[in-house]
Design an enzyme around this catalytic site. Structure first.
Site, PDB file in Angstrom:
ATOM      1  N   HIS A 172       0.840  -1.188   0.000  1.00  0.00           N
ATOM      2  CA  HIS A 172       0.000   0.000   0.000  1.00  0.00           C
ATOM      3  C   HIS A 172       0.880   1.245   0.000  1.00  0.00           C
ATOM      4  O   HIS A 172       2.043   1.209   0.395  1.00  0.00           O
ATOM      5  CB  HIS A 172      -0.903   0.016   1.234  1.00  0.00           C
ATOM      6  N   CYS A 213      -0.260   2.464  -4.377  1.00  0.00           N
ATOM      7  CA  CYS A 213      -1.034   3.663  -4.667  1.00  0.00           C
ATOM      8  C   CYS A 213      -0.147   4.890  -4.478  1.00  0.00           C
ATOM      9  O   CYS A 213       0.709   4.915  -3.588  1.00  0.00           O
ATOM     10  CB  CYS A 213      -2.234   3.753  -3.725  1.00  0.00           C
TER      11      CYS A 213
END
Length: 457
Positions: A172, A213
């Protein structure tokens, strides 16, 4: 040179010995030279690249938990590509992953991890150097810096000015931050480490492939003069995507961009020297339709290098069977939304009332928290700016990170006092509303607002 001179002297001396004695003497000299010079295997004598150095690789899956299956799956797949197929010596590949997937209680195929539907096991044979609590940002930075570690295997990057370095990170991410299981790596700390590595001549060229991301935000300010190029799954202001849903395992098996670049690499195998870094970037960018694959740093010299300079040189001793091109239509989901999707699908299939009730509570909690996070960020922005009109301005879209130290301070405060992206991944969609403030206000006032509005924790 000392080893070669000793070897040649031994050969001359052997001319006056019987053949059997000569063989034993030469063999002893070779073995002795290998041990004395620090070679751990005969592979070391053969591993020089066409540039006169070695290839080193550091590969990291920064997450844990079953629903993040895809991150460790990607890394396991890559490990076998680099070592078995591309011929990079195992001692030159450093692997970090939490290692809670293969034998997870939710895994119906204990000890097995796959990276494709009906795919073969990619877990067996992976040498994990750092796992569990040792998968931390500081250990990662120390590995890159070549510092001694007293945990895990202790292996660190021992590259020099003739060597190429390949780094792959999967997890992430948010604006100027990458996730690890219980902590975060901030862009300011990564940049300092890379600058130090460059100043110390710890590599000739370095190539990063980052699946996360907002991964572009980690490299958007990367100097083009440090001999570093970074490919990222997304640009500075968007999510990356999970791909290939396995309905039996209830998880995504891989990440879209990562699967695409590994797929491309397998398609051209064993001719890795025929595709340049630029060509792979352009091919994979076109293949990746969910996010905008991006590239940063040196776009001149590394751009024209063959990918074999970083991913290895397949040879006679490696697996040489090419992989057929995959044209698979796959389901994809934005990474921040995977957790709630996973919980809702588990709820639909729950047959036990207690399990169903527990999942309902968990889904309600995360759904409500996602809304609450947005309210908190609005309150923080209102307190800092003193205007609801300015709140709207800072909430429109992510801005470039101009003050990375402030970015680190405010995100660290939010993660420690409000919510962490490891346990609440959906918050990464809104963190830019906080970090945008750093472009106009000092970190102290923003951190104070974070503490005031996150006192509930």
């Amino acid at each position: 040179m000392e080893f070669l001179e000793a070897f040649l002297l031994t050969l001359c001396f052997c001319r006056c010995l019987k053949k059997a004695e000569m063989f034993r003497t030469v063999l002893f000299a070779v073995i002795f030279g290998i041990v004395v010079q620090g070679y751990s295997s005969v592979e070391d004598l053969l591993e020089d690249t066409e540039h006169g150095g070695q290839i080193w690789a550091v590969i990291i899956a920064g997450s844990n938990k079953w629903y993040n299956y895809r991150h460790q799956s990607d890394v396991c797949h890559l490990y076998h590509l680099l070592t078995k197929k591309h011929g990079i010596p195992r001692q030159n590949v450093i692997t970090m992953m939490y290692n809670d997937i293969a034998f997870n209680e939710e895994n119906p195929k204990q000890g097995i991890i796959i990276n494709a539907l009906h795919g073969k096991d990619v877990y067996e044979g992976v040498m994990i150097d750092y796992m569990g609590k040792d998968v931390t940002p500081q250990n990662f930075l120390d590995i890159l810096s070549g510092k001694s570690l007293s945990v895990g295997s202790g292996k660190t990057l021992k590259s020099g000015p003739k060597d190429t370095v390949f780094v792959n990170f999967v997890d992430h991410g948010g604006p100027g931050v990458l996730g690890f299981p219980t902590d975060e790596l901030h862009v300011t700390d990564l940049t300092k480490t890379l600058e130090s590595m460059h100043a110390d001549n710890r590599y000739k060229q370095m190539l990063w492939y980052v699946e996360a991301c907002y991964s572009g935000s980690m490299f958007s300010k990367l100097s083009p003069n440090m001999n570093i190029t970074a490919h990222t799954a997304s640009n500075t202001d968007e999510s990356s995507y999970a791909c290939v849903k396995d309905e039996d395992l209830h998880v995504y098996l891989g990440d879209c961009w990562s699967l695409n670049w590994m797929n491309n690499t397998e398609q051209i195998f064993p001719n890795l020297e025929k595709e340049t870094v630029e060509q792979q970037y352009e091919i994979v960018k076109e293949m990746t339709t969910e996010s905008h694959a991006s590239i940063y740093g040196d776009l001149t010299y590394i751009y024209s290098e063959p990918i074999s300079a970083f991913l290895g040189h397949p040879g006679a001793a490696t697996e040489t069977e090419p992989v057929l091109k995959r044209n698979v239509k796959y389901q994809s989901t934005a990474t921040p939304d995977v957790l709630l999707e996973y919980l809702r699908e588990k709820r639909e299939k729950a047959t036990n009332n207690d399990d169903a009730e527990r999942l309902d509570q968990e889904i309600r909690y995360h759904s409500q928290t996602e809304g609450k996070v947005q309210e908190i960020l609005e309150q923080i922005s209102r307190q800092v700016t003193g205007s609801w009109d300015m709140v709207a301005v800072f909430s429109r879209r992510p801005l470039s990170i101009e003050h990375p130290e402030c970015n680190k301070d405010v995100l660290s405060a939010f993660f420690s006092q409000c919510y962490k992206m490891q346990t609440h991944p959906y918050i990464t969609k809104y963190l830019f509303r906080l970090t945008n403030l750093c472009n106009m206000y000092n970190s102290g006032s923003i951190v104070d607002a974070v503490l005031d509005n996150c006192s509930f924790n």
